[in-house]
Design an enzyme around this catalytic site. Structure first.
Site, PDB file in Angstrom:
ATOM      1  N   TYR A  51       0.858  -1.191   0.000  1.00 48.97           N
ATOM      2  CA  TYR A  51       0.000   0.000   0.000  1.00 48.97           C
ATOM      3  C   TYR A  51       0.889   1.233   0.000  1.00 48.97           C
ATOM      4  O   TYR A  51       2.077   1.158   0.366  1.00 48.97           O
ATOM      5  CB  TYR A  51      -0.921   0.015   1.235  1.00 48.97           C
ATOM      6  CG  TYR A  51      -0.185   0.079   2.569  1.00 48.97           C
ATOM      7  CD1 TYR A  51       0.259   1.300   3.106  1.00 48.97           C
ATOM      8  CD2 TYR A  51       0.087  -1.075   3.297  1.00 48.97           C
ATOM      9  CE1 TYR A  51       0.937   1.355   4.310  1.00 48.97           C
ATOM     10  CE2 TYR A  51       0.761  -1.028   4.506  1.00 48.97           C
ATOM     11  CZ  TYR A  51       1.180   0.183   5.007  1.00 48.97           C
ATOM     12  OH  TYR A  51       1.864   0.247   6.209  1.00 48.97           O
ATOM     13  N   TYR A 159       3.201 -10.140  14.071  1.00 46.18           N
ATOM     14  CA  TYR A 159       1.859  -9.704  13.688  1.00 46.18           C
ATOM     15  C   TYR A 159       1.239 -10.819  12.857  1.00 46.18           C
ATOM     16  O   TYR A 159       1.793 -11.201  11.817  1.00 46.18           O
ATOM     17  CB  TYR A 159       1.948  -8.403  12.886  1.00 46.18           C
ATOM     18  CG  TYR A 159       0.607  -7.727  12.608  1.00 46.18           C
ATOM     19  CD1 TYR A 159      -0.511  -7.976  13.391  1.00 46.18           C
ATOM     20  CD2 TYR A 159       0.476  -6.807  11.570  1.00 46.18           C
ATOM     21  CE1 TYR A 159      -1.721  -7.331  13.148  1.00 46.18           C
ATOM     22  CE2 TYR A 159      -0.729  -6.159  11.318  1.00 46.18           C
ATOM     23  CZ  TYR A 159      -1.829  -6.427  12.111  1.00 46.18           C
ATOM     24  OH  TYR A 159      -3.030  -5.799  11.863  1.00 46.18           O
ATOM     25  N   ASP A 259      -1.411   3.090  17.612  1.00 46.45           N
ATOM     26  CA  ASP A 259      -1.317   2.649  16.215  1.00 46.45           C
ATOM     27  C   ASP A 259      -1.406   3.815  15.228  1.00 46.45           C
ATOM     28  O   ASP A 259      -1.657   3.619  14.043  1.00 46.45           O
ATOM     29  CB  ASP A 259      -2.338   1.567  15.854  1.00 46.45           C
ATOM     30  CG  ASP A 259      -1.988   0.876  14.541  1.00 46.45           C
ATOM     31  OD1 ASP A 259      -0.789   0.772  14.224  1.00 46.45           O
ATOM     32  OD2 ASP A 259      -2.908   0.468  13.808  1.00 46.45           O
TER      33      ASP A 259
HETATM   34  C1  0GY Z   1      -0.605  -1.960  12.221  1.00 40.94           C
HETATM   35  C2  0GY Z   1      -1.437  -2.619  11.262  1.00 40.94           C
HETATM   36  C3  0GY Z   1      -1.364  -2.737   9.929  1.00 40.94           C
HETATM   37  C4  0GY Z   1      -0.279  -2.414   9.098  1.00 40.94           C
HETATM   38  C5  0GY Z   1       0.988  -2.423   9.434  1.00 40.94           C
HETATM   39  O1  0GY Z   1       3.227  -2.332   8.983  1.00 40.94           O
HETATM   40  C6  0GY Z   1       2.107  -2.235   8.503  1.00 40.94           C
HETATM   41  O2  0GY Z   1       1.868  -1.994   7.332  1.00 40.94           O
HETATM   42  O3  0GY Z   1       1.341  -2.652  10.674  1.00 40.94           O
HETATM   43  C7  0GY Z   1      -2.534  -3.338   9.294  1.00 40.94           C
HETATM   44  O4  0GY Z   1      -2.832  -2.973   8.141  1.00 40.94           O
HETATM   45  O5  0GY Z   1      -3.221  -4.161   9.929  1.00 40.94           O
HETATM   46  O6  0GY Z   1      -0.014  -2.583  13.078  1.00 40.94           O
HETATM   47  O7  0GY Z   1      -0.485  -0.764  12.252  1.00 40.94           O
END
Ligand code: 0GY
Length: 309
Positions: A51, A159, A259
């Site tokens: 993205y 994650y 976040d």
């Molecule tokens: C978050 C969540 C997201 C994205 C990222 O590093 C990232 O692109 O962490 C998400 O889209 O769920 O932790 O901020």
């Protein structure tokens, strides 16, 4: 000529005018999960990104920190920057010691590169298993990096989404370093917090006693959405029982963060002040709040400054 950076269609910019929280954070509170994006003209986004975000600079992050009443930040490398940690490191260096970082690194990274990151304030690496965000890393990648970061005393942030935990759990349990799970492992909050899905996650935390959990991102997990606090209900109230359960079962292994700038939200953008106002609904006593917001993140990211026992 400067390249024009076009955001992903539907991308929502961060909330420009957040409410001043009604909840007063304890002194020394840490926002333990936030990001910086670019600015893209200065720190280009990674070619392999999934993205393209809006810009969200270090100074904008520090202004939010002060507005909400936090003292410090933990800045987590976002996938849009790949393993190019320059924007995050630049923010750490500008923070005057008030920010620590979690980097993305590739297998084979040298000791000298890790030492530079450590000196800037990095204390962990992030491995992402969310398939819409990255091509999933192999177990060998993580094992290589774990061996290289162990001498630095770092931890691993992971994650993943709840349906993937059963398959990943044994591998995660085998990692001989503390693990920090983003966003409670993304539970399905339309299910019961007492149901088998979340029980599996809690069991994972009980089993591996150095797993920590970020009780973050109600705005990402919620089905009920964001009514403002009305004195009766927290915003994102369907997420509250899940977060409260983790806070109460593992009070010394939980972290909280905004976040900000909230990547990849397309239906609404949360007011960060209201997110802070959700904290007393998940950490319901001053003792739990002190652990969640101060003592735990200090122990993990600023251990040299000590923490309240
Ligand atoms: C978050 C969540 C997201 C994205 C990222 O590093 C990232 O692109 O962490 C998400 O889209 O769920 O932790 O901020």
């Amino acid at each position: 000529m400067t390249e024009t950076i076009t955001k992903t269609p539907g991308w929502l910019d961060w909330y420009a005018d957040p409410t001043k929280p009604r909840f007063t954070l304890p002194e020394g509170a840490v926002d333990a999960h936030c990001h910086v994006f670019g600015p893209g003209a200065e720190f280009p986004f990674a070619p392999e990104r999934k993205y393209t975000p809006c810009d969200a600079s270090k100074n904008q992050l520090f202004a939010l920190r002060d507005h909400l009443g936090f003292s410090r930040n933990v800045i987590v490398q976002a996938t849009c920057h790949g393993a190019d940690n320059r924007a995050m490191v630049d923010a750490l260096r500008a923070s005057g010691g008030r920010a620590r970082g979690v980097a993305t690194v590739r297998p084979g990274i040298s000791e000298a590169e890790l030492a530079d990151l450590h000196e800037a304030g990095v204390r962990g690496v992030r491995f992402n298993y969310v398939k819409r965000l990255v091509d999933t890393p192999s177990p060998e990648d993580l094992r290589d990096v774990v061996a290289r970061i162990t001498p630095f005393g770092w931890h691993v942030v992971i994650y993943f989404e709840a349906p993937d935990l059963p398959e990943l759990r044994d591998f995660f349990t085998s990692i001989p370093l503390p693990l920090v799970v983003d966003h409670m492992g993304r539970p399905d909050v339309s299910a019961s917090p007492d149901g088998p899905g979340f029980a599996g996650f809690l069991d994972f935390m009980r089993d591996k006693t150095d797993v920590w959990c970020k009780v973050t991102c109600p705005e990402r997990l919620s089905r009920t959405g964001p009514p403002a606090l009305d004195g009766e209900h927290a915003a994102y109230r369907d997420v509250v029982p899940f977060a409260r359960r983790v806070v109460e079962d593992f009070p010394d292994r939980v972290l909280w963060g905004t976040d900000w700038p909230h990547p990849n939200l397309t239906d609404h953008m949360p007011d960060d002040g209201l997110l802070v106002d959700g904290i007393p609904h998940i950490a319901t006593t001053p003792e739990l709040q002190q652990a969640l917001l101060v003592d735990n993140p200090m122990r993990l990211y600023w251990p040299e400054e000590g923490s309240t026992p």
